[in-house]
Design a protein around this motif. Structure first.
Motif, PDB file in Angstrom:
ATOM      1  N   UNK A  14       0.835  -1.205   0.000  1.00  0.00           N
ATOM      2  CA  UNK A  14       0.000   0.000   0.000  1.00  0.00           C
ATOM      3  C   UNK A  14       0.871   1.256   0.000  1.00  0.00           C
ATOM      4  N   UNK A  15       1.971   1.228   0.760  1.00  0.00           N
ATOM      5  CA  UNK A  15       2.906   2.355   0.746  1.00  0.00           C
ATOM      6  C   UNK A  15       3.525   2.513  -0.641  1.00  0.00           C
ATOM      7  N   UNK A  16       3.753   1.406  -1.306  1.00  0.00           N
ATOM      8  CA  UNK A  16       4.280   1.415  -2.668  1.00  0.00           C
ATOM      9  C   UNK A  16       3.332   2.191  -3.596  1.00  0.00           C
ATOM     10  N   UNK A  17       2.056   1.822  -3.602  1.00  0.00           N
ATOM     11  CA  UNK A  17       1.108   2.467  -4.509  1.00  0.00           C
ATOM     12  C   UNK A  17       0.843   3.922  -4.099  1.00  0.00           C
ATOM     13  N   UNK A  18       0.940   4.218  -2.803  1.00  0.00           N
ATOM     14  CA  UNK A  18       0.776   5.598  -2.351  1.00  0.00           C
ATOM     15  C   UNK A  18       1.914   6.466  -2.883  1.00  0.00           C
ATOM     16  N   UNK A  19       3.133   5.917  -2.899  1.00  0.00           N
ATOM     17  CA  UNK A  19       4.274   6.657  -3.451  1.00  0.00           C
ATOM     18  C   UNK A  19       4.082   6.891  -4.951  1.00  0.00           C
ATOM     19  N   UNK A  20       3.487   5.909  -5.647  1.00  0.00           N
ATOM     20  CA  UNK A  20       3.192   6.105  -7.055  1.00  0.00           C
ATOM     21  C   UNK A  20       2.226   7.246  -7.269  1.00  0.00           C
ATOM     22  N   UNK A  21       1.208   7.325  -6.415  1.00  0.00           N
ATOM     23  CA  UNK A  21       0.241   8.425  -6.495  1.00  0.00           C
ATOM     24  C   UNK A  21       0.921   9.770  -6.228  1.00  0.00           C
ATOM     25  N   UNK A  22       1.786   9.808  -5.221  1.00  0.00           N
ATOM     26  CA  UNK A  22       2.506  11.036  -4.911  1.00  0.00           C
ATOM     27  C   UNK A  22       3.394  11.473  -6.070  1.00  0.00           C
ATOM     28  N   UNK A  23       3.999  10.505  -6.759  1.00  0.00           N
ATOM     29  CA  UNK A  23       4.823  10.821  -7.925  1.00  0.00           C
ATOM     30  C   UNK A  23       3.980  11.482  -9.009  1.00  0.00           C
ATOM     31  N   UNK A  24       2.768  10.960  -9.226  1.00  0.00           N
ATOM     32  CA  UNK A  24       1.869  11.550 -10.216  1.00  0.00           C
ATOM     33  C   UNK A  24       1.508  12.995  -9.849  1.00  0.00           C
ATOM     34  N   UNK A  25       1.238  13.217  -8.571  1.00  0.00           N
ATOM     35  CA  UNK A  25       0.871  14.561  -8.108  1.00  0.00           C
ATOM     36  C   UNK A  25       2.010  15.544  -8.355  1.00  0.00           C
ATOM     37  N   UNK A  26       3.239  15.140  -8.033  1.00  0.00           N
ATOM     38  CA  UNK A  26       4.383  16.040  -8.195  1.00  0.00           C
ATOM     39  C   UNK A  26       4.755  16.218  -9.664  1.00  0.00           C
ATOM     40  N   UNK A  27       4.557  15.189 -10.484  1.00  0.00           N
ATOM     41  CA  UNK A  27       4.793  15.352 -11.927  1.00  0.00           C
ATOM     42  C   UNK A  27       3.812  16.360 -12.511  1.00  0.00           C
ATOM     43  N   UNK A  28       2.562  16.299 -12.051  1.00  0.00           N
ATOM     44  CA  UNK A  28       1.553  17.250 -12.525  1.00  0.00           C
ATOM     45  C   UNK A  28       1.927  18.684 -12.145  1.00  0.00           C
ATOM     46  N   UNK A  29       2.653  18.827 -11.027  1.00  0.00           N
ATOM     47  CA  UNK A  29       3.093  20.149 -10.592  1.00  0.00           C
ATOM     48  C   UNK A  29       4.474  20.514 -11.086  1.00  0.00           C
ATOM     49  N   UNK A  30       4.996  19.746 -12.044  1.00  0.00           N
ATOM     50  CA  UNK A  30       6.321  19.991 -12.639  1.00  0.00           C
ATOM     51  C   UNK A  30       7.453  19.910 -11.630  1.00  0.00           C
ATOM     52  N   UNK A  31       7.246  19.180 -10.551  1.00  0.00           N
ATOM     53  CA  UNK A  31       8.305  18.958  -9.568  1.00  0.00           C
ATOM     54  C   UNK A  31       8.910  17.580  -9.848  1.00  0.00           C
ATOM     55  N   UNK A  78       3.132   6.039 -13.271  1.00  0.00           N
ATOM     56  CA  UNK A  78       3.924   7.155 -12.723  1.00  0.00           C
ATOM     57  C   UNK A  78       5.137   7.500 -13.590  1.00  0.00           C
ATOM     58  N   UNK A  79       5.985   6.532 -13.959  1.00  0.00           N
ATOM     59  CA  UNK A  79       7.124   6.905 -14.823  1.00  0.00           C
ATOM     60  C   UNK A  79       6.691   7.351 -16.217  1.00  0.00           C
ATOM     61  N   UNK A  80       5.580   6.779 -16.736  1.00  0.00           N
ATOM     62  CA  UNK A  80       5.086   7.206 -18.048  1.00  0.00           C
ATOM     63  C   UNK A  80       4.682   8.679 -18.005  1.00  0.00           C
ATOM     64  N   UNK A  81       3.962   9.067 -16.969  1.00  0.00           N
ATOM     65  CA  UNK A  81       3.541  10.459 -16.829  1.00  0.00           C
ATOM     66  C   UNK A  81       4.743  11.367 -16.552  1.00  0.00           C
ATOM     67  N   UNK A  82       5.721  10.836 -15.823  1.00  0.00           N
ATOM     68  CA  UNK A  82       6.927  11.611 -15.509  1.00  0.00           C
ATOM     69  C   UNK A  82       7.707  11.960 -16.773  1.00  0.00           C
ATOM     70  N   UNK A  83       7.948  10.976 -17.642  1.00  0.00           N
ATOM     71  CA  UNK A  83       8.728  11.260 -18.849  1.00  0.00           C
ATOM     72  C   UNK A  83       7.937  12.149 -19.810  1.00  0.00           C
ATOM     73  N   UNK A  84       6.609  12.007 -19.785  1.00  0.00           N
ATOM     74  CA  UNK A  84       5.788  12.862 -20.657  1.00  0.00           C
ATOM     75  C   UNK A  84       5.839  14.312 -20.207  1.00  0.00           C
ATOM     76  N   UNK A  85       5.626  14.546 -18.926  1.00  0.00           N
ATOM     77  CA  UNK A  85       5.588  15.916 -18.416  1.00  0.00           C
ATOM     78  C   UNK A  85       6.967  16.567 -18.451  1.00  0.00           C
ATOM     79  N   UNK A  86       8.009  15.793 -18.208  1.00  0.00           N
ATOM     80  CA  UNK A  86       9.348  16.375 -18.091  1.00  0.00           C
ATOM     81  C   UNK A  86       9.961  16.725 -19.441  1.00  0.00           C
ATOM     82  N   UNK A  87       9.660  15.962 -20.498  1.00  0.00           N
ATOM     83  CA  UNK A  87      10.330  16.220 -21.770  1.00  0.00           C
ATOM     84  C   UNK A  87       9.499  15.872 -23.000  1.00  0.00           C
ATOM     85  N   UNK A  88       8.812  14.733 -23.000  1.00  0.00           N
ATOM     86  CA  UNK A  88       8.223  14.232 -24.237  1.00  0.00           C
ATOM     87  C   UNK A  88       6.933  14.932 -24.643  1.00  0.00           C
TER      88      UNK A  88
END
Length: 255
Positions: A14-31, A78-88
């Motif tokens: 559960x902590x694993x999936x919560x961290x994935x959600x947090x990654x999505x939130x921060x990617x959306x905020x360009x962090x 999470x990594x898919x959204x991260x690479x999209x928001x950061x560069x692609x």
């Protein structure tokens, strides 16, 4: 007592999936730096839930399914959204298509893994594990996003082919070693694997995480290198079978 033991590894999942959600939130905020670290933290919890399942002897089909669902979020979406928001995202529709590959191919890899699962302990993975793929992508983004020496532009342009290669390796049939079992028996069975794991972990800690990306590149390369060695041996000794052929024979015997 058995139910209590089963809850322990599930809490880490559960902590694993919560961290994935947090990654999505921060990617959306360009962090993107924090988003990358949350994926890395999710991988830590993923390792811990497997470790706790072994210690408490509470491995179960429910745990496997929950872990896979968590992995799709933390190491696929999470990594898919991260690479999209950061560069692609700058590449338009093609960038969106390439960004979706870790999520799509990662889900396919997990589905194949679950459908072929026999027992909970395994000696190797078929295809690049989805957590390793996510770690490589997040550490790559972390490296080029925090770089100030001019490497950032070059690394950003190379991100698309890196994503494609990593995604394809996930659904390949190349063999990748599992993490060594840190027990006396596990060390005796795979001394080289244990030694490399300790060296890699020590290097990562000493460099405060900077060595994570090169360590993952080394791990990614072991699959193609191992496969090439088998191909060369097969060419010089036609009687010797390739890994896939051996696996097919073992499966047919088991059935």
């Amino acid at each position: 007592m058995k139910i209590t033991r089963a809850v322990v590894p599930s809490l880490f999942t559960i902590l694993n999936i919560f961290c994935g959600f947090q990654s999505l939130v921060h990617s959306a905020g360009d962090d993107f730096s924090v988003a990358s670290w949350f994926i890395i933290l999710a991988a830590v919890f993923d390792v811990l839930d497997g470790l706790m399942a072994r210690i408490t002897r509470s491995s179960s089909d429910f745990g496997v399914e929950l872990d896979s669902l968590s992995d799709v979020v933390s190491f696929g979406v999470a990594p898919a959204f991260l690479v999209y928001r950061s560069a692609l995202s700058a590449q338009g529709g093609m960038g969106m298509l390439i960004s979706a590959m870790p999520m799509i191919f990662g889900a396919m890899r997990l589905a194949r893994f679950n459908s072929q699962l026999v027992g909970y302990d395994k000696d190797y993975f078929k295809g690049l594990p989805i957590p390793a793929a996510a770690l490589l992508l997040s550490s790559y983004v972390l490296r080029f996003w925090t770089d100030t020496t001019g490497f950032q532009a070059l690394a950003s342009s190379l991100l698309a082919p890196v994503v494609v290669v990593v995604s394809l390796l996930m659904v390949s049939t190349m063999k990748y070693d599992t993490l060594p079992n840190f027990s006396r028996r596990g060390i005796k069975q795979h001394p080289m694997r244990f030694t490399l794991a300790v060296i890699g972990a020590t290097w990562i800690v000493v460099t405060q995480g900077e060595a994570l990306f090169p360590c993952l590149v080394f791990y990614l390369a072991t699959g193609p290198v191992r496969y090439m060695v088998y191909v060369i041996r097969h060419a010089s000794h036609p009687v010797e079978k390739l890994p896939e052929e051996k696996d097919a024979e073992i499966t047919s015997v088991d059935v």
